[in-house]
Structure formats: structure tokens, C-alpha cells
Design an enzyme around this catalytic site. Structure first.
Site, mmCIF file in Angstrom:
data_model
loop_
_atom_site.group_PDB
_atom_site.id
_atom_site.type_symbol
_atom_site.label_atom_id
_atom_site.label_comp_id
_atom_site.label_asym_id
_atom_site.label_seq_id
_atom_site.Cartn_x
_atom_site.Cartn_y
_atom_site.Cartn_z
ATOM 1 N N LYS A 1 0.853 -1.209 0.000
ATOM 2 C CA LYS A 1 0.000 0.000 0.000
ATOM 3 C C LYS A 1 0.876 1.241 0.000
ATOM 4 C CE LYS A 1 0.585 1.076 4.675
ATOM 5 N NZ LYS A 1 1.420 2.140 5.209
ATOM 6 N N ASP B 1 -2.345 -1.975 10.594
ATOM 7 C CA ASP B 1 -2.604 -1.899 9.151
ATOM 8 C C ASP B 1 -3.276 -3.163 8.591
ATOM 9 O OD1 ASP B 1 -1.360 0.531 9.188
ATOM 10 O OD2 ASP B 1 0.490 -0.146 8.212
HETATM 11 O O1 C5P Z 1 0.327 -1.779 14.925
HETATM 12 P P1 C5P Z 1 1.697 -1.747 14.342
HETATM 13 O O2 C5P Z 1 2.560 -2.893 14.815
HETATM 14 O O3 C5P Z 1 1.693 -1.589 12.882
HETATM 15 O O4 C5P Z 1 2.382 -0.420 14.886
HETATM 16 C C1 C5P Z 1 3.751 -0.298 15.185
HETATM 17 C C2 C5P Z 1 3.937 0.790 16.228
HETATM 18 O O5 C5P Z 1 3.546 2.038 15.685
HETATM 19 C C3 C5P Z 1 3.084 0.612 17.463
HETATM 20 O O6 C5P Z 1 3.763 -0.146 18.441
HETATM 21 C C4 C5P Z 1 2.880 2.037 17.928
HETATM 22 O O7 C5P Z 1 4.023 2.452 18.660
HETATM 23 C C5 C5P Z 1 2.867 2.831 16.642
HETATM 24 N N1 C5P Z 1 1.521 3.170 16.144
HETATM 25 C C6 C5P Z 1 0.817 4.175 16.758
HETATM 26 N N2 C5P Z 1 -0.429 4.505 16.287
HETATM 27 C C7 C5P Z 1 -0.968 3.876 15.217
HETATM 28 C C8 C5P Z 1 -0.259 2.847 14.580
HETATM 29 C C9 C5P Z 1 1.003 2.520 15.059
HETATM 30 O O8 C5P Z 1 1.280 4.784 17.728
HETATM 31 N N3 C5P Z 1 -2.178 4.224 14.772
#
Ligand code: C5P
Length: 285
Positions: free
Chosen positions: A12, A139
Site C-alpha cells: 500500500k 494496518d
Molecule cells: O500496529 P503496528 O505494529 O503496525 O504499529 C507499530 C507501532 O507504531 C506501534 O507499536 C505504535 O508504537 C505505533 N503506532 C501508533 N499509532 C498507530 C499505529 C502505530 O502509535 N495508529
């Protein structure tokens, strides 16, 4: 009889990414448009008796993935949620760059949930896959949803959006920046004004709408991002970072020829088209 499935997992691009707040648990509230592109990983699944989940990396690019990567965790989460006793061997042909902000790991996890839901004969509804997916990563629900989407919340509130066909140059520098580090930075702007989907759809060029609030922080952590943006500017292209980077993209006209021979060594560049829907969209129940 061997039971096999081969499935694509598209990357994406975030056309823009505005941070509008932060939740008590530290996750950030955002507004973004997530757009699928034709740069894909491929996953091969073989159903196995005995419950074990194994993964091998075939071909592919970048450093080896950890043994317990998001694909394996997705398969295990599906086993737990369904009580399924089947196992699987998963061969992953990684083509989407890692630490790119292109959602490769999340897309692999989503394709894994959709494939094993079918290969194991589970028939779980999309609603349940979305719940499992969100626990794996913010995501993942987008890739399960199947459509290009206006995204809110922490990434779980999806509204399908129709986009025009577009061509893009996508660049990935050899270095990257850690997503948690970017989100945790005190310098991150977290108070962008809320937009509406109506503003976005009515804008003169949806591919140039808004900005990415993560970009200034990412540039500080990964100076290659600035080098890439300047390189795009020199090509008369208007570039933006996708997600938490370090990949960059710029809309191009179909006829335009971008001279990638002037990129510094170690950079990856590819011409991409957007997809109107996820190739596995019909697999949702
Ligand atoms: O959920 P994901 O593993 O993709 O996100 C990685 C990191 O990015 C999370 O641990 C968080 O610190 C941050 N994040 C966030 N807010 C979001 C998505 C991700 O703070 N909406």
C-alpha cells in the site's frame, strides 16, 4: 492429497497521513487514505496435519525475517480463534521492501488469514478476521477489507473510497527508521486538523492531497528520506513518504520516463500502478 494455495499480498501507499490525536494506550489517532499498488509478495501455503506452522523464505529481498514473524503469528492466531487442528507450511517470496511503510508485513498477515481460512475450511466471517487482524497490527484490517480506503481511528475504521487510475514511482532507500521510534518522538506533530472524506474526494488532485505528519520526524532519524525527496524534486516530481517510511512515492504521468540511473547505489525504484481492489477481495465471507 496435498492441499496447496498460492496467494498475492499487495503493498500500500498512504496518499497522506495526518495525526489528529493520541489514545490513552499510546496509539495514535490518524486520518489517511490507504491505496493498494501492484508491488506484491507471494505466499505459498501447504496444509499439513499435526498443527505445526513453519515458514521458509524463498527468493525475495532484504534481510531474513524472524522465525516468529507476522505471517506465523497470523496463522497461530487463526488456529487459536477457530480451534483448528490443521497446520501449514508457508513459503514467502518477499518482494516488498521491509521498513518501508508499504505495509508488506501486514499485507502478508492479511493474505495468510484469508488463505488459511479457506485452506483449513474454517469459513470465518470477515468480521472475525478483522478482529484477529487488528491484534496483529494496525494496518492488517485495511488489507483484509479489500478496498482502497479512507482510514481513521488507529487504522481500523475503514471507508471504501474510489480512486482514479494512477501511475507512481516508488523509491526505497537502503536505510529505514523504526516505526515505534517515529510515533514516540516528542517532535511528532499530533494535532493536525480533521479533514473529511468529502474534502479529499473534491480536491483538485487526490494523489497530492494533504501531507504526512510522520515525515519530518522520519527525516531526522533517516536522512536518506530527504535525499530521496530532493531527487524526486530534481525530476520535477512531487514526492511524499508513505506510512512511517522510508519509502517515498510520487505520482507520474503514464508517458513520463523517470531516469533511475542517477539514484545513489543501494536504492530500489519501481514504477507502480494502483489497484482498484485487493486481488483476494472475493475470498471474504
Ligand atoms: O500496529 P503496528 O505494529 O503496525 O504499529 C507499530 C507501532 O507504531 C506501534 O507499536 C505504535 O508504537 C505505533 N503506532 C501508533 N499509532 C498507530 C499505529 C502505530 O502509535 N495508529
Amino acid at each position: 492429497m496435498r492441499q496447496l494455495l498460492d496467494v498475492p499480498a499487495p503493498a500500500k501507499l498512504n496518499l497522506f497521513l495526518h495525526i489528529t490525536g493520541r489514545r490513552a494506550d499510546g496509539y495514535h489517532l490518524l486520518q489517511s487514505v490507504f491505496m493498494l499498488i501492484d508491488w506484491c509478495d507471494t505466499l505459498h501455503f501447504e496444509r499439513r496435519a499435526g498443527g505445526a506452522i513453519s515458514r521458509e523464505d524463498i527468493g525475495g529481498s532484504g534481510p531474513a525475517l524472524p522465525a516468529n514473524d507476522l505471517v506465523v503469528r497470523a496463522a497461530q492466531a487463526l488456529q487459536r480463534a477457530s480451534g483448528c487442528e490443521w497446520g501449514a507450511h508457508i513459503a514467502l517470496d518477499k518482494q516488498i521492501p521491509q521498513e518501508a511503510g508499504m505495509g508488506g508485513g501486514s499485507s502478508d498477515a492479511a493474505s495468510c488469514l484469508l488463505a488459511l481460512n479457506r485452506l483449513w475450511g474454517l469459513d470465518l466471517p470477515l468480521e472475525q478476521l478483522l478482529q484477529i487482524g487488528l491484534q496483529l497490527g494496525a494496518d492488517v484490517p485495511f488489507f483484509l477489507g479489500g478496498d482502497n480506503a479512507w482510514v481513521e481511528g488507529i487504522g481500523e475504521q475503514l471507508t471504501p473510497v474510489t480512486l482514479p487510475a494512477g501511475n507512481f514511482i516508488v523509491l526505497k532507500p537502503p536505510t529505514g527508521a523504526s516505526t515505534p521510534k517515529i510515533f514516540q518522538s516528542p517532535a511528532l506533530k499530533r494535532d493536525s486538523l480533521c479533514s473529511t472524506m468529502r474534502d479529499f474526494v473534491a480536491s483538485a488532485s487526490v494523489f497530492n492531497y494533504g501531507h504526512n505528519d510522520l515525515q519530518p520526524v522520519a527525516i531526522n532519524l533517516c536522512p536518506d528520506i530527504k535525499i530521496g525527496l530532493d531527487w524526486l524534486k530534481n525530476q520535477n516530481l512531487s514526492g511524499t513518504m508513505t506510512g512511517s517510511g522510508s519509502a517515498l512515492f510520487a505520482p507520474t504521468s503514464q508517458a513520463s520516463k523517470v531516469d533511475i540511473t542517477t539514484l545513489p547505489p543501494g536504492w530500489i525504484a519501481r514504477s507502480c500502478k494502483n489497484l482498484f481492489e485487493h486481488p483476494l477481495k472475493q475470498w471474504r465471507k
